[in-house]
Design an enzyme around this catalytic site. Structure first.
Site, PDB file in Angstrom:
ATOM      1  CB  CYS A 154     -16.591 -38.418 -24.663  1.00 26.73           C
ATOM      2  SG  CYS A 154     -17.538 -37.786 -26.038  1.00 26.73           S
TER       3      CYS A 154
ATOM      4  NE  ARG B 127     -16.900 -40.694 -19.397  1.00 30.02           N
ATOM      5  CZ  ARG B 127     -17.106 -39.915 -18.342  1.00 30.02           C
ATOM      6  NH1 ARG B 127     -17.204 -40.432 -17.160  1.00 30.02           N
ATOM      7  NH2 ARG B 127     -17.213 -38.604 -18.484  1.00 30.02           N
TER       8      ARG B 127
ATOM      9  CD1 TRP C 277     -24.085 -40.340 -26.206  1.00 25.69           C
ATOM     10  CD2 TRP C 277     -23.794 -38.223 -25.566  1.00 25.69           C
ATOM     11  NE1 TRP C 277     -25.333 -39.779 -26.045  1.00 25.69           N
ATOM     12  CE2 TRP C 277     -25.180 -38.477 -25.655  1.00 25.69           C
ATOM     13  CE3 TRP C 277     -23.378 -36.946 -25.180  1.00 25.69           C
ATOM     14  CZ2 TRP C 277     -26.152 -37.520 -25.369  1.00 25.69           C
ATOM     15  CZ3 TRP C 277     -24.346 -35.999 -24.891  1.00 25.69           C
ATOM     16  CH2 TRP C 277     -25.720 -36.292 -25.000  1.00 25.69           C
TER      17      TRP C 277
ATOM     18  CG  ASN D  58     -15.523 -36.138 -21.708  1.00 21.03           C
ATOM     19  OD1 ASN D  58     -16.576 -35.944 -22.312  1.00 21.03           O
ATOM     20  ND2 ASN D  58     -15.477 -36.433 -20.413  1.00 21.03           N
ATOM     21  N   GLY D  59     -15.859 -33.225 -23.453  1.00 18.14           N
ATOM     22  CA  GLY D  59     -16.382 -31.924 -23.022  1.00 18.14           C
ATOM     23  C   GLY D  59     -16.963 -31.215 -24.230  1.00 18.14           C
TER      24      GLY D  59
ATOM     25  CD  GLU E 298     -36.277 -44.406 -12.228  1.00 16.14           C
ATOM     26  OE1 GLU E 298     -36.177 -43.236 -12.615  1.00 16.14           O
ATOM     27  OE2 GLU E 298     -35.419 -45.268 -12.503  1.00 16.14           O
TER      28      GLU E 298
ATOM     29  CE  LYS F 122     -34.196 -46.214 -15.341  1.00 16.25           C
ATOM     30  NZ  LYS F 122     -33.398 -45.634 -14.310  1.00 16.25           N
TER      31      LYS F 122
ATOM     32  CD  GLU G 108     -32.278 -44.718 -19.326  1.00 19.08           C
ATOM     33  OE1 GLU G 108     -32.951 -44.995 -18.320  1.00 19.08           O
ATOM     34  OE2 GLU G 108     -31.150 -44.215 -19.271  1.00 19.08           O
TER      35      GLU G 108
ATOM     36  CG  HIS H 117     -57.914 -33.452 -14.654  1.00 15.11           C
ATOM     37  ND1 HIS H 117     -59.096 -32.755 -14.550  1.00 15.11           N
ATOM     38  CD2 HIS H 117     -57.711 -34.021 -13.429  1.00 15.11           C
ATOM     39  CE1 HIS H 117     -59.583 -32.869 -13.332  1.00 15.11           C
ATOM     40  NE2 HIS H 117     -58.752 -33.641 -12.631  1.00 15.11           N
TER      41      HIS H 117
ATOM     42  CE  LYS I 136     -24.329 -45.556 -14.820  1.00 15.18           C
ATOM     43  NZ  LYS I 136     -25.805 -45.617 -14.800  1.00 15.18           N
TER      44      LYS I 136
HETATM   45  O1  M6R Z   1     -25.080 -39.331 -12.928  1.00  9.38           O
HETATM   46  P1  M6R Z   1     -26.401 -38.699 -12.661  1.00  9.38           P
HETATM   47  O2  M6R Z   1     -27.182 -39.382 -11.596  1.00  9.38           O
HETATM   48  O3  M6R Z   1     -26.293 -37.228 -12.369  1.00  9.38           O
HETATM   49  O4  M6R Z   1     -27.232 -38.853 -13.996  1.00  9.38           O
HETATM   50  C1  M6R Z   1     -28.472 -38.225 -14.136  1.00  9.38           C
HETATM   51  C2  M6R Z   1     -29.234 -38.790 -15.305  1.00  9.38           C
HETATM   52  O5  M6R Z   1     -28.545 -38.563 -16.498  1.00  9.38           O
HETATM   53  C3  M6R Z   1     -29.491 -40.293 -15.150  1.00  9.38           C
HETATM   54  O6  M6R Z   1     -30.145 -40.577 -13.963  1.00  9.38           O
HETATM   55  C4  M6R Z   1     -30.344 -40.817 -16.324  1.00  9.38           C
HETATM   56  O7  M6R Z   1     -31.616 -40.263 -16.268  1.00  9.38           O
HETATM   57  C5  M6R Z   1     -30.363 -42.346 -16.277  1.00  9.38           C
HETATM   58  N1  M6R Z   1     -29.729 -42.873 -17.450  1.00  9.38           N
HETATM   59  C6  M6R Z   1     -31.734 -42.917 -16.193  1.00  9.38           C
HETATM   60  O8  M6R Z   1     -31.710 -44.306 -16.116  1.00  9.38           O
END
Ligand code: M6R
Length: 592
Positions: free
Chosen positions: A2, A29, A74, A98-99, A464, A468, A471, A487, A587
């Site tokens: 948000c 956000r 969000w 926001n929160g 990672e 990615k 996502e 396994h 984000k």
């Molecule tokens: O702002 P942060 O690094 O704490 O965020 C952590 C995760 O939410 C962030 O890395 C998320 O996994 C990414 N969108 C991945 O690309």
């Protein structure tokens, strides 16, 4: 999570348009719905819509007034819809939040029994109702009385018919006040909204309040005592927030990986001595973070143990707090977060401090909650990252972790290690500019599932790579240790799956190559991402090969991760997905 923004200008200025433009810069956000409330000091008008901020554009002409607050959402409580969009209104009062209001259900029940009606499923609407009931001509008191009843986290802005100010309050969610160069004052969840409007800002502290008018900003502490605002530079500039000719922010930010590493290396000298001090008497390190930041931590563990010989564990921040971690004053907790606002990571840091540990933050955000809490902050100088998927901030985090380990290691090995990192920007540049990943991206785009695997540092990169890819492309994927294939995961391998084996360490090449053979034996499609020429030759014609530049094995995560992040980007584009705004995600995750 948000984005919120407010603006107060001189009478007859157009605040809605300014807030609209600011919200556009905060869409990373959240992009489930958006809304703006406006007043000229008399009536308050609201427009809100499900979907992206752009949906508000046709209605802006009808929003006249010099005071506005806006929100891009969000969704947490209640589906994305017009009704659940902010601002929420109660009579002449409008709020954006926001929160999360954790006790909203009881408050709602209580207010309903008093005859109040609710129009949304959100936790936030209670704030509007409570404020309206508490308001007796004094914005500050009404807000203070309202937040006293709330449990949870909030960055709140309120406007009210008959008032020429925005009232704001903050607890555990970010809020900054910007002093405009244009006769206006502003308030926002984060800096990009205020880029090019303000050069200085105040980062509102937890429990504090602000009253913002066109020519004045008053800040109050939790006891409603006026406090002198600490002013700091606002660093976001629009030029850095533009796409710079790229089709997506993800591509632009991948191209900025070399600069991110270079700037992180340059910024590091400023904290070296404080860092050495923090590591004195430390016998154990715990690294924590979420998502991509956690994956950077997996690499950091290897650096700290190998370069500095310090036993290091890595835990996701959301788990860390619930595992009764054994922490004392000889423990150092490294909390990694791009935003510095991720609730789980911030709470993990808070818990560690309470148990007597030192906390070193590794963050891209100089004025974040995490920075405020930490004993020392190691800056990740990646610059603003707009794409929801983290790329250059992750590479910057690995650089910071490498430098931390190199700083506290034995002098005899230090020079060598530190010298090595200077090659990284050029190596990453070569990968991003020259890599031929198109065939593999096509294979992934058509597959039913993509499995990434590797050993040691390649395993960390495989985790990672998988995150990615899922996502941004929505293809089911897993990242696991190459030795684990037989396994269990082997049961999933068939012609419709792609297995990508990362082999950057020559010493482990033979063992990891076994995984490729096992995939081929089960008729799975295989790809090898490698810096080892012999491995490439061995699998030529049998698997898709992506050859990376040869480099030291401890630097390989930088280039291998650039390659897999680029692969995720290309795959998303082939599947016609927008990698900058993956569905259901935001984000900064400022709720637990
Ligand atoms: O702002 P942060 O690094 O704490 O965020 C952590 C995760 O939410 C962030 O890395 C998320 O996994 C990414 N969108 C991945 O690309």
């Amino acid at each position: 999570m948000c984005g919120i923004m407010g603006c107060v200008g001189p009478a007859s200025s157009d605040a809605a348009n300014t807030v609209y433009k600011g919200l556009k810069k905060l869409e990373y956000r959240g992009y489930d719905s958006a809304g703006i409330a406006v007043t000229d000091g008399n009536a308050v008008n609201v427009v809100k819509k499900k979907g992206a901020v752009e949906k508000l554009l046709p209605s802006l002409a009808g929003l006249n007034g010099n005071i506005a607050i806006g929100h891009t959402r969000w969704a947490t409580h209640g589906k994305p819809s017009d009704a659940n969009a902010h601002p929420h209104r109660s009579g002449g009062v409008c709020i954006v939040h926001n929160g999360i209001i954790e006790n909203y259900a009881e408050l709602r029940e209580e207010l309903s029994s008093l005859g109040e009606t609710f129009y949304s499923e959100t936790d936030s609407e209670v704030v509007a109702v409570l404020f309206r009931r508490n308001y007796r001509g004094d914005l500050l008191r009404a807000l203070a009385e309202t937040v006293k009843l709330l449990k949870g986290s909030y960055a709140l802005m309120v406007i009210c018919a008959g008032e020429q100010k925005i009232a704001a309050a903050k607890y555990k969610s970010p809020l900054i006040i910007g002093y405009g160069d244009d006769g206006k004052n502003y308030c926002a969840s984060d800096e990009p909204a205020l880029a090019d409007k303000c050069k200085i800002m105040t980062v509102l502290g937890d429990g504090c309040f602000a009253l913002i008018s066109a020519d004045n900003v008053e800040i109050y502490d939790g006891g409603l005592r006026p406090v002198t605002a600490k002013k700091v530079p606002l660093t976001a500039v629009s030029a850095e927030l533009s796409l710079n000719g790229c089709s997506h922010y993800m591509l632009k930010e991948l191209r900025e990986v070399p600069v991110s590493v270079k700037n992180t290396v340059s910024a590091f000298s400023g904290v070296e001595s404080k860092l050495k001090e923090a590591f004195k008497n430390v016998s154990r390190v715990i690294i924590t973070g979420c998502g991509t930041a956690y994956h950077a931590g997996l690499i950091g563990k290897r650096y700290l143990e190998r370069f500095a010989g310090i036993p290091t564990e890595v835990q996701t921040a959301g788990e860390f707090r619930y595992t009764e971690p054994l922490i004392n004053e000889n423990t150092l907790v490294l909390a990694i977060s791009q935003s510095g606002e991720t609730a789980d990571t911030v709470e993990a840091a808070r818990l560690s401090l309470a148990k007597g540990a030192k906390v070193v933050a590794v963050t891209n955000s100089a004025y974040s909650e995490l920075t405020r809490l930490a004993t020392v902050t190691v800056p990740v100088a990646a610059g603003p990252e707009i794409c929801v998927a983290a790329t250059k901030s992750y590479t910057g985090q690995i650089a910071a972790l490498y430098l931390i380990a190199a700083t506290i290691c034995d002098e005899s090995v230090k020079t060598n290690i530190l010298g090595n990192i200077n090659c990284v920007p050029e190596l990453c540049k070569q990968v991003i500019e020259n890599i031929n990943i198109n065939t593999l991206a096509h294979m992934c785009a058509k597959s039913r599932g993509v499995y990434f695997m590797g050993r040691d540092l390649d395993y960390a990169v495989a985790r990672e790579a998988s995150l990615k890819l899922k996502e941004v492309s929505y293809i089911p994927s897993e990242g696991y240790a190459a030795g684990e294939l037989k396994h269990g995961t082997l049961a999933l391998i068939d012609r419709k799956t792609v297995s990508v084996v990362l082999i950057t360490d020559k010493e482990l090449a033979e063992k990891s190559a076994n995984a490729v053979e096992q995939v081929l034996a089960r008729k799975g499609k295989a790809a090898v991402i490698t810096c080892v020429k012999e491995v490439a030759e061995n699998f030529e014609g049998r698997a898709e090969i992506v050859l990376l530049p040869k480099c030291d094995k401890f630097l390989a995560p930088f280039i291998a991760s650039s390659a897999v992040q680029y692969l995720a980007y290309r795959t998303a584009v082939l599947r016609r997905k927008n990698p900058d705004k993956p569905r259901n995600l935001a984000k900064s995750v400022t709720v637990e």
